[in-house]
Design a protein around this motif. Sequence first.
Motif, PDB file in Angstrom:
ATOM      1  N   ARG A  44       0.824  -1.205   0.000  1.00 41.67           N
ATOM      2  CA  ARG A  44       0.000   0.000   0.000  1.00 41.67           C
ATOM      3  C   ARG A  44       0.863   1.262   0.000  1.00 41.67           C
ATOM      4  NH1 ARG A  44      -3.361  -2.434   4.173  1.00 41.67           N
ATOM      5  NH2 ARG A  44      -2.431  -0.924   5.585  1.00 41.67           N
ATOM      6  N   THR A  45       1.969   1.212   0.718  1.00 43.00           N
ATOM      7  CA  THR A  45       2.874   2.364   0.741  1.00 43.00           C
ATOM      8  C   THR A  45       3.423   2.633  -0.655  1.00 43.00           C
ATOM      9  OG1 THR A  45       3.504   1.989   3.047  1.00 43.00           O
ATOM     10  CG2 THR A  45       5.003   3.299   1.697  1.00 43.00           C
ATOM     11  N   LEU A  46       3.903   1.593  -1.323  1.00 45.79           N
ATOM     12  CA  LEU A  46       4.440   1.767  -2.671  1.00 45.79           C
ATOM     13  C   LEU A  46       3.361   2.296  -3.613  1.00 45.79           C
ATOM     14  CD1 LEU A  46       6.631   1.549  -4.778  1.00 45.79           C
ATOM     15  CD2 LEU A  46       6.181  -0.911  -4.943  1.00 45.79           C
ATOM     16  N   ARG A  47       2.151   1.767  -3.503  1.00 44.43           N
ATOM     17  CA  ARG A  47       1.061   2.256  -4.347  1.00 44.43           C
ATOM     18  C   ARG A  47       0.766   3.732  -4.064  1.00 44.43           C
ATOM     19  NH1 ARG A  47      -4.250  -0.890  -4.903  1.00 44.43           N
ATOM     20  NH2 ARG A  47      -4.210   0.233  -6.898  1.00 44.43           N
ATOM     21  N   SER A  48       0.808   4.103  -2.786  1.00 41.35           N
ATOM     22  CA  SER A  48       0.551   5.494  -2.414  1.00 41.35           C
ATOM     23  C   SER A  48       1.624   6.424  -2.968  1.00 41.35           C
ATOM     24  CB  SER A  48       0.484   5.632  -0.891  1.00 41.35           C
ATOM     25  OG  SER A  48      -0.648   4.982  -0.367  1.00 41.35           O
ATOM     26  N   LEU A  49       2.876   6.008  -2.876  1.00 42.42           N
ATOM     27  CA  LEU A  49       3.964   6.841  -3.374  1.00 42.42           C
ATOM     28  C   LEU A  49       3.880   7.006  -4.889  1.00 42.42           C
ATOM     29  CD1 LEU A  49       6.977   5.548  -1.224  1.00 42.42           C
ATOM     30  CD2 LEU A  49       5.309   7.326  -0.701  1.00 42.42           C
ATOM     31  N   ASP A  68      -0.427  -4.078 -11.480  1.00 42.06           N
ATOM     32  CA  ASP A  68       0.387  -5.191 -10.996  1.00 42.06           C
ATOM     33  C   ASP A  68       0.364  -5.257  -9.468  1.00 42.06           C
ATOM     34  OD1 ASP A  68       1.328  -6.681 -13.161  1.00 42.06           O
ATOM     35  OD2 ASP A  68       2.956  -5.288 -13.576  1.00 42.06           O
ATOM     36  N   LEU A  69       0.536  -4.126  -8.812  1.00 44.33           N
ATOM     37  CA  LEU A  69       0.558  -4.110  -7.347  1.00 44.33           C
ATOM     38  C   LEU A  69      -0.807  -4.472  -6.768  1.00 44.33           C
ATOM     39  CD1 LEU A  69       2.753  -0.937  -6.799  1.00 44.33           C
ATOM     40  CD2 LEU A  69       3.390  -3.291  -6.229  1.00 44.33           C
ATOM     41  N   ARG A  70      -1.858  -3.958  -7.378  1.00 43.85           N
ATOM     42  CA  ARG A  70      -3.193  -4.279  -6.891  1.00 43.85           C
ATOM     43  C   ARG A  70      -3.485  -5.763  -7.049  1.00 43.85           C
ATOM     44  NH1 ARG A  70      -8.485  -4.952  -8.324  1.00 43.85           N
ATOM     45  NH2 ARG A  70     -10.016  -4.081  -6.861  1.00 43.85           N
ATOM     46  N   SER A  71      -3.037  -6.363  -8.132  1.00 45.34           N
ATOM     47  CA  SER A  71      -3.306  -7.782  -8.361  1.00 45.34           C
ATOM     48  C   SER A  71      -2.651  -8.664  -7.308  1.00 45.34           C
ATOM     49  CB  SER A  71      -2.809  -8.195  -9.752  1.00 45.34           C
ATOM     50  OG  SER A  71      -1.393  -8.272  -9.814  1.00 45.34           O
TER      51      SER A  71
END
Length: 271
Positions: A44-49, A68-71
């Motif tokens: 979640r942190t990486l997605r937020s950044l 990709d990250l959500r999957s």
Amino acid sequence: MGDVRKELTRVLEDACEEVDRRLGAFLAKPDDVETIHKLRISIRTLRSLLSFVSPLLKRRRHRLLQDDLRSVVIETSRLREYDVMLRDVRALGSPSGELVARIGELRELERNRVVGVMDGRHTRRALRRVRRRVKALPWKDSVRRRGVTRADVLAVFDELVRTVDEGYAAVDRTDADAVHTLRKRAKRVRYVAEAFCALLGERAVAEGARMKGVQDELGDVCDARVNAEMARDLLDLGLSDEARGALEVLLGQSQALVDAFVTGARPGGVK
């Protein structure tokens, strides 16, 4: 400080490495509730950044990163929900041993499934693509020409904070999806303030700390809504009177918290 793209990239690469570390820790100890929780936080942190810097990136290629990250992270949601429910059931004053055991059985089945996914080809390939794309971020052509200044980054951050503050004041508290989205945005402020503190400065750090309170309040409400939904489903399992009683207590507590939030009786929020 001139063009800050190298610093933005460095922070994102560090966040990718954190995901790899947390994934390894989870696979080593999948029964430890903290390992799945910290893995989810790292993703979640990486997605937020990435969302934070998205105004500077080519839209389609940023979306591929997020997809990709959500999957990956979506595969962990139910396991975390079982962990939260177990925590709350154990905190009940009523007898709940059988209920804990039944939820624990469901958690074990879900854990086995998640381990298979996290240790599988899809996750490895998705995270490999993310790492590769972060190393060569898809900057917009205009950004490549003029660079990114600290003032640019601060402007994006201020807009994010404004969006959360205005959203908190206007959100439909009966709309679970809207509240969940607002919670994610509050988290984003916090994660961005912590990760990019060297660029954003002390004021942003203070805003991130303020948003922790918003995040916690909305998180409690979101967890309560999920607990209530899961409790209703579990009532159909043919439980003993004792287990049903404990489940009904949890359902009542969860619904009361949601109702209080909807009516504005729950303290907290943006100050």
